[in-house]
Design a protein around this motif. Structure first.
Motif, PDB file in Angstrom:
ATOM      1  N   SER A  85       0.862  -1.160   0.246  1.00  0.00           N
ATOM      2  CA  SER A  85      -0.091   0.001   0.254  1.00  0.00           C
ATOM      3  C   SER A  85       0.981   1.510  -0.493  1.00  0.00           C
ATOM      4  O   SER A  85       0.374   2.247  -0.743  1.00  0.00           O
ATOM      5  CB  SER A  85      -0.812  -0.166   0.783  1.00  0.00           C
ATOM      6  OG  SER A  85      -2.225   1.077   1.042  1.00  0.00           O
ATOM      7  N   ILE A  86       2.102   1.553   0.999  1.00  0.00           N
ATOM      8  CA  ILE A  86       2.841   2.339   0.791  1.00  0.00           C
ATOM      9  C   ILE A  86       3.093   2.448  -0.314  1.00  0.00           C
ATOM     10  O   ILE A  86       3.628   3.886  -1.040  1.00  0.00           O
ATOM     11  CB  ILE A  86       3.617   2.127   2.023  1.00  0.00           C
ATOM     12  CG1 ILE A  86       2.705   2.521   3.576  1.00  0.00           C
ATOM     13  CG2 ILE A  86       5.269   3.166   1.704  1.00  0.00           C
ATOM     14  CD1 ILE A  86       3.804   1.792   4.331  1.00  0.00           C
ATOM     15  N   LEU A  87       4.044   1.386  -0.908  1.00  0.00           N
ATOM     16  CA  LEU A  87       4.518   1.386  -2.558  1.00  0.00           C
ATOM     17  C   LEU A  87       3.954   2.094  -3.219  1.00  0.00           C
ATOM     18  O   LEU A  87       4.126   2.839  -4.431  1.00  0.00           O
ATOM     19  CB  LEU A  87       5.362   0.244  -2.917  1.00  0.00           C
ATOM     20  CG  LEU A  87       6.678  -0.073  -2.123  1.00  0.00           C
ATOM     21  CD1 LEU A  87       7.086  -1.936  -1.799  1.00  0.00           C
ATOM     22  CD2 LEU A  87       7.382   0.650  -1.937  1.00  0.00           C
ATOM     23  N   LEU A  88       2.599   1.419  -3.751  1.00  0.00           N
ATOM     24  CA  LEU A  88       1.685   2.070  -4.490  1.00  0.00           C
ATOM     25  C   LEU A  88       1.112   3.798  -4.627  1.00  0.00           C
ATOM     26  O   LEU A  88       0.966   4.313  -5.565  1.00  0.00           O
ATOM     27  CB  LEU A  88      -0.044   1.413  -4.549  1.00  0.00           C
ATOM     28  CG  LEU A  88       0.846  -0.094  -4.843  1.00  0.00           C
ATOM     29  CD1 LEU A  88      -0.849  -0.816  -4.638  1.00  0.00           C
ATOM     30  CD2 LEU A  88       0.451  -0.259  -7.299  1.00  0.00           C
ATOM     31  N   THR A  89       0.944   3.830  -2.977  1.00  0.00           N
ATOM     32  CA  THR A  89       1.538   5.301  -2.805  1.00  0.00           C
ATOM     33  C   THR A  89       2.080   6.245  -3.235  1.00  0.00           C
ATOM     34  O   THR A  89       2.070   7.780  -3.672  1.00  0.00           O
ATOM     35  CB  THR A  89       0.760   5.804  -1.073  1.00  0.00           C
ATOM     36  OG1 THR A  89      -0.338   5.380  -0.866  1.00  0.00           O
ATOM     37  CG2 THR A  89       0.527   7.254  -0.315  1.00  0.00           C
ATOM     38  N   LEU A  90       3.065   5.659  -3.634  1.00  0.00           N
ATOM     39  CA  LEU A  90       4.339   6.278  -3.537  1.00  0.00           C
ATOM     40  C   LEU A  90       4.784   6.396  -5.650  1.00  0.00           C
ATOM     41  O   LEU A  90       4.541   7.857  -5.727  1.00  0.00           O
ATOM     42  CB  LEU A  90       5.772   5.998  -3.232  1.00  0.00           C
ATOM     43  CG  LEU A  90       6.107   6.236  -1.816  1.00  0.00           C
ATOM     44  CD1 LEU A  90       7.497   5.485  -1.175  1.00  0.00           C
ATOM     45  CD2 LEU A  90       6.619   7.352  -1.266  1.00  0.00           C
ATOM     46  N   VAL A  91       3.938   5.610  -6.120  1.00  0.00           N
ATOM     47  CA  VAL A  91       4.220   5.072  -7.184  1.00  0.00           C
ATOM     48  C   VAL A  91       2.606   6.700  -8.164  1.00  0.00           C
ATOM     49  O   VAL A  91       2.811   6.498  -8.546  1.00  0.00           O
ATOM     50  CB  VAL A  91       3.540   3.954  -7.889  1.00  0.00           C
ATOM     51  CG1 VAL A  91       3.143   3.916  -9.327  1.00  0.00           C
ATOM     52  CG2 VAL A  91       4.415   3.010  -7.697  1.00  0.00           C
ATOM     53  N   ASP A  92       2.013   6.470  -7.189  1.00  0.00           N
ATOM     54  CA  ASP A  92       0.558   7.281  -7.264  1.00  0.00           C
ATOM     55  C   ASP A  92       0.669   8.866  -7.522  1.00  0.00           C
ATOM     56  O   ASP A  92       0.731   9.781  -8.451  1.00  0.00           O
ATOM     57  CB  ASP A  92      -1.131   7.257  -6.365  1.00  0.00           C
ATOM     58  CG  ASP A  92      -2.143   5.963  -6.698  1.00  0.00           C
ATOM     59  OD1 ASP A  92      -1.457   5.288  -7.572  1.00  0.00           O
ATOM     60  OD2 ASP A  92      -2.194   5.273  -5.780  1.00  0.00           O
ATOM     61  N   MET A  93       2.408   9.314  -6.172  1.00  0.00           N
ATOM     62  CA  MET A  93       2.413  10.469  -5.672  1.00  0.00           C
ATOM     63  C   MET A  93       3.640  11.612  -7.368  1.00  0.00           C
ATOM     64  O   MET A  93       3.784  12.055  -7.578  1.00  0.00           O
ATOM     65  CB  MET A  93       2.620  10.277  -4.973  1.00  0.00           C
ATOM     66  CG  MET A  93       2.271  10.740  -2.998  1.00  0.00           C
ATOM     67  SD  MET A  93       3.053  10.732  -1.960  1.00  0.00           S
ATOM     68  CE  MET A  93       1.836  11.437  -0.980  1.00  0.00           C
ATOM     69  N   GLY A  94       4.476  10.028  -7.549  1.00  0.00           N
ATOM     70  CA  GLY A  94       5.589   9.977  -8.539  1.00  0.00           C
ATOM     71  C   GLY A  94       4.801  10.211 -10.001  1.00  0.00           C
ATOM     72  O   GLY A  94       5.203  10.711 -10.666  1.00  0.00           O
ATOM     73  N   THR A  95       3.598   9.209 -10.616  1.00  0.00           N
ATOM     74  CA  THR A  95       2.640   9.443 -11.403  1.00  0.00           C
ATOM     75  C   THR A  95       2.037  10.329 -11.729  1.00  0.00           C
ATOM     76  O   THR A  95       1.196  10.544 -12.739  1.00  0.00           O
ATOM     77  CB  THR A  95       2.082   8.293 -11.907  1.00  0.00           C
ATOM     78  OG1 THR A  95       1.832   7.726 -10.906  1.00  0.00           O
ATOM     79  CG2 THR A  95       3.195   7.523 -12.299  1.00  0.00           C
ATOM     80  N   GLY A  96       1.696  11.629 -10.487  1.00  0.00           N
ATOM     81  CA  GLY A  96       0.647  12.741 -10.644  1.00  0.00           C
ATOM     82  C   GLY A  96      -1.432  12.279 -10.372  1.00  0.00           C
ATOM     83  O   GLY A  96      -1.723  12.440 -10.627  1.00  0.00           O
ATOM     84  N   LEU A  97      -0.516  10.941  -9.937  1.00  0.00           N
ATOM     85  CA  LEU A  97      -2.267  10.513  -9.436  1.00  0.00           C
ATOM     86  C   LEU A  97      -2.851  10.015  -8.535  1.00  0.00           C
ATOM     87  O   LEU A  97      -4.156   9.633  -8.598  1.00  0.00           O
ATOM     88  CB  LEU A  97      -2.630   8.255 -10.286  1.00  0.00           C
ATOM     89  CG  LEU A  97      -1.937   8.333 -12.215  1.00  0.00           C
ATOM     90  CD1 LEU A  97      -2.317   6.558 -12.057  1.00  0.00           C
ATOM     91  CD2 LEU A  97      -2.990   8.870 -12.436  1.00  0.00           C
ATOM     92  N   TYR A  98      -2.678  10.854  -7.251  1.00  0.00           N
ATOM     93  CA  TYR A  98      -2.561  11.097  -6.607  1.00  0.00           C
ATOM     94  C   TYR A  98      -3.516  12.610  -6.273  1.00  0.00           C
ATOM     95  O   TYR A  98      -2.942  13.519  -7.109  1.00  0.00           O
ATOM     96  CB  TYR A  98      -1.132  10.937  -5.146  1.00  0.00           C
ATOM     97  CG  TYR A  98      -2.003  11.440  -3.644  1.00  0.00           C
ATOM     98  CD1 TYR A  98      -1.796  10.287  -2.287  1.00  0.00           C
ATOM     99  CD2 TYR A  98      -1.716  12.324  -2.792  1.00  0.00           C
ATOM    100  CE1 TYR A  98      -1.816  10.489  -1.212  1.00  0.00           C
ATOM    101  CE2 TYR A  98      -2.129  12.120  -1.689  1.00  0.00           C
ATOM    102  CZ  TYR A  98      -1.743  12.119  -0.620  1.00  0.00           C
ATOM    103  OH  TYR A  98      -2.295  11.544   0.045  1.00  0.00           O
TER     104      TYR A  98
END
Length: 107
Positions: free
Chosen positions: A10-23
């Motif tokens: 979950s933490i890794l996917l949140t970081l990916v979301d933040m990095g790709t602008g999906l957050y």
């Protein structure tokens, strides 16, 4: 282990979301982490019920989570109890096989 691995994913996917602008700051979550959370709801409930059964409690105890803060604290304490040796839900999954029981010995 299930909760630990799920939290890491979950933490890794949140970081990916933040990095790709999906957050989304408004909702406090991202697309990938939201989809993952939805995907693991039923397995999380199943693991929680299994743990409650290991401590000789009914799965209905999960409804205590509906009580804000106090319910989560009670469930956390109950899940930290040691497994019962033998209860109505089956034998202790962490129990050591006895050496007198030849059926459990693997050669």
């Amino acid at each position: 282990m299930f909760a630990l691995i799920s939290a890491i994913i979950s933490i890794l996917l949140t970081l990916v979301d933040m990095g790709t602008g999906l957050y989304s700051d408004i909702y406090g979550t991202g697309l990938l982490s939201s989809v993952y959370s939805l995907a693991v709801i039923i397995p999380s409930i199943a693991v929680s019920v299994r743990r409650l059964h290991d401590t000789d409690h009914s799965g209905w105890w999960l409804l205590l989570l509906l009580i804000p803060l106090l319910g989560a604290l009670i469930i956390l304490v109950v899940m930290c109890f040691n497994s019962k040796d033998d209860n109505e839900y089956g034998p202790n999954p962490k129990a050591q096989p006895s050496f007198t029981d030849n059926d459990n010995l693997a050669l």
